[in-house]
Scaffold this motif. Structure first.
Motif, mmCIF file in Angstrom:
data_model
loop_
_atom_site.group_PDB
_atom_site.id
_atom_site.type_symbol
_atom_site.label_atom_id
_atom_site.label_comp_id
_atom_site.label_asym_id
_atom_site.label_seq_id
_atom_site.Cartn_x
_atom_site.Cartn_y
_atom_site.Cartn_z
ATOM 1 N N VAL A 135 0.838 -1.194 0.000
ATOM 2 C CA VAL A 135 0.000 0.000 0.000
ATOM 3 C C VAL A 135 0.877 1.249 0.000
ATOM 4 O O VAL A 135 0.672 2.178 -0.767
ATOM 5 N N SER A 136 1.862 1.290 0.886
ATOM 6 C CA SER A 136 2.833 2.384 0.881
ATOM 7 C C SER A 136 4.105 1.886 1.551
ATOM 8 O O SER A 136 4.115 0.815 2.163
ATOM 9 N N GLU A 171 -13.378 12.163 0.617
ATOM 10 C CA GLU A 171 -12.523 12.593 -0.503
ATOM 11 C C GLU A 171 -11.050 12.746 -0.129
ATOM 12 O O GLU A 171 -10.332 13.544 -0.708
ATOM 13 N N THR A 181 -7.223 10.904 0.543
ATOM 14 C CA THR A 181 -6.486 9.706 0.161
ATOM 15 C C THR A 181 -6.317 8.853 1.414
ATOM 16 O O THR A 181 -6.430 9.361 2.538
ATOM 17 N N GLY A 182 -6.049 7.572 1.217
ATOM 18 C CA GLY A 182 -5.782 6.702 2.359
ATOM 19 C C GLY A 182 -4.590 7.201 3.159
ATOM 20 O O GLY A 182 -4.540 7.075 4.384
ATOM 21 N N ASP A 183 -3.627 7.814 2.453
ATOM 22 C CA ASP A 183 -2.439 8.353 3.111
ATOM 23 C C ASP A 183 -2.803 9.526 4.021
ATOM 24 O O ASP A 183 -2.400 9.577 5.186
ATOM 25 N N SER A 184 -3.583 10.480 3.479
ATOM 26 C CA SER A 184 -3.874 11.677 4.279
ATOM 27 C C SER A 184 -4.858 11.360 5.407
ATOM 28 O O SER A 184 -4.737 11.888 6.515
ATOM 29 N N ILE A 242 6.650 8.176 10.624
ATOM 30 C CA ILE A 242 5.505 7.283 10.527
ATOM 31 C C ILE A 242 4.975 7.208 9.099
ATOM 32 O O ILE A 242 4.805 8.223 8.434
ATOM 33 N N CYS A 243 4.766 5.996 8.648
ATOM 34 C CA CYS A 243 4.154 5.735 7.347
ATOM 35 C C CYS A 243 2.798 5.120 7.665
ATOM 36 O O CYS A 243 2.728 4.016 8.199
ATOM 37 N N ASP A 244 1.708 5.851 7.393
ATOM 38 C CA ASP A 244 0.398 5.420 7.868
ATOM 39 C C ASP A 244 -0.610 5.330 6.737
ATOM 40 O O ASP A 244 -0.444 5.937 5.689
ATOM 41 N N PHE A 245 -1.667 4.594 6.962
ATOM 42 C CA PHE A 245 -2.690 4.427 5.934
ATOM 43 C C PHE A 245 -4.033 4.113 6.587
ATOM 44 O O PHE A 245 -4.106 3.294 7.497
#
Lengths: 345, 121
Positions: free
Chosen positions: A49-50, A204, A206-209, A229-232
């Protein structure tokens, strides 16, 4: 409880490799091309995913949990109905043929599934998993042990399988520092806090934001303020994050749906820094679980880690219900503790 | 110059880097710099996506800097995690995306394509 829902409990696999060629060892598994990595994940049935990396390791958020790649170590953690153990064969193959690395240690751990009947082979039972591991792993991993560590509740056990060769594969050390791995599994989350991990319909974002917002709103960013941190955030609900701080990772995964809510926290640390009390308090504050299990893996449990964990949990209103110790040949020891809220919900 | 449009331009030397930066600044174009490393898996994961973005957005200059090759540039720009994407306009950093986050990168670039250059403050 729902008849069947999403399985939050992860399966976790940690593999260590060694090699003779110093040019390969330096970056080792991190040099694995993305196609090979994708083949491994395809066997498990999940996708990237990221991702983010630093000088020490690469951290991937997966559609089902996380993957960490160090030069000679790989950790894959997957939830749902993924077939994690199917990653072993392709990983051994790619590491050997593309990078000249040989497997020297394997550790497989998991809690008790909420929906065991939904699991596909080889995860149909711990017995099936162990048989699969025994048959898949090469013969040089000669020190083997499988153990189900019990608690007072039949529905919360810790399943551990280790296999190690006789080469002093230093799985519990990092640059001479003794490392521990802490795996926390939480169920029956506070329903109000669990709502933080739901997205608003049509937001609206993104999964990231959306993930970044959850990280800040819930206080996850304060567990280790030093970590990148890398989050989703998944749609409509669910959250995953990896934290990277030097050579250490941390990771959180949340399945917030009522009836089968689950959250996990995992990190590595060294005994020199005394952060476990702070971590425990923060994690409990963020989720307020009805039931929590904490498993510590390390080479020497004379550090009294588990007493500090218990005192942090008790200060947060949880009561220690069980504490079990087990030792694994050439693979250190595991301490498994369970906690529940004092009050019946 | 036209040959570079639609591509991610690798800067292998300080001179090439400075030249590209200058060119971008002079043209007032949005510049996206990808700080990457050969040994970084997440960089390999996002590379095809970045190449596609570059193809789709010929009005944006995409530069690539290998942090081992141009170590000093990476240090000056305080790059610690890979990939790091810096968005520049008129020589100023206007935004940053750390990590291989496809949607986030695409949205951040879109935001700065439509936004006018920062007004004088």
């Amino acid at each position: 409880m729902a008849v069947s829902g999403f399985e939050g409990f992860e399966k976790r696999l940690e593999l260590h490799f060694f090699g003779d060629d110093p040019t390969f060892i330096q970056m080792g598994l991190r040099k694995l091309d993305f196609d090979s990595l994708q083949q491994v994940l395809k066997a498990v049935q999940c996708t990237v995913v990221s991702a983010v990396g630093n000088a020490y390791f690469d951290a991937y958020v997966l559609s089902e949990s996380s993957l960490f790649v160090y030069p000679t170590k790989i950790i894959i953690k997957t939830c749902g109905t993924t077939q994690l153990l199917k990653s072993i064969c392709p990983l051994i193959y790619y590491a050997h043929h593309h990078l000249g690395l040989t497997l020297c240690s394997c550790r497989y751990t998991r809690g008790s599934f909420i929906f065991p009947m939904s699991q596909p082979f080889p995860h149909t039972s711990f017995k099936d998993e162990v048989t699969y591991l025994e048959e898949t792993l090469p013969a040089n991993l000669c020190y083997r042990k499988a153990s189900i560590m019990p608690s007072k509740s039949a529905s919360h056990s810790w399943h551990v399988f280790t296999a190690t060769d006789d080469s002093n594969c230093q799985t519990l050390y990092d640059n001479g520092h003794e490392l521990y791995t802490m795996e926390i599994c939480m169920t029956d989350l506070d329903p109000i806090l669990a709502r933080n991990f739901f997205r608003l319909p049509g937001d609206e974002k993104t999964g990231d934001s959306a993930g970044k917002e959850m990280t800040e709103l819930t206080g996850i960013c304060d567990i280790n303020p030093e970590a990148l941190i890398c989050d989703f955030a998944f749609d409509p609900c669910g959250y995953s994050m990896n934290g990277i701080d030097g050579h250490r990772y941390s990771t959180i995964h949340v399945t917030p749906e009522d009836g089968f809510s689950y959250a996990s926290f995992e990190c590595t640390g060294s005994f020199e820094d005394d952060v476990v009390y702070h971590i425990m308090r923060k994690v409990i504050q963020i989720f307020r679980p009805g039931t929590m299990s904490v498993s510590i893996t390390c080479s020497d449990y004379s550090h009294g880690m588990w007493t500090r964990i218990a005192s942090a949990a008790e200060a947060m209103g949880l009561k220690c219900r069980s504490c079990t110790l087990d030792e694994f040949p050439a693979a250190g020891g595991v301490v498994f503790q369970t906690f529940t809220t004092r009050r019946k919900k | 110059m036209a040959a570079e449009e639609g591509q991610v331009i690798s800067c292998h030397t300080i001179e090439a880097w400075n030249e590209q930066l200058q060119k971008g600044n002079d043209s007032n174009k949005l510049i996206v710099v990808d700080f990457t490393a050969s040994w970084c898996g997440p960089c390999r994961f996002i590379a095809p996506f970045l190449a596609e973005l570059a193809k789709k957005l010929p009005g944006v200059t995409f530069l690539k800097v290998d942090v081992d090759e141009l170590n000093q540039v990476a240090q000056d720009w305080a790059v610690e995690a890979m990939p790091t994407f810096m968005l520049l306009k008129e020589g100023k950093i206007v935004d940053k995306v750390v990590g291989a986050k496809k949607e986030e990168l695409q949205q951040t670039i879109a935001k700065h394509i439509s936004a006018p250059a920062a007004s004088t403050s």
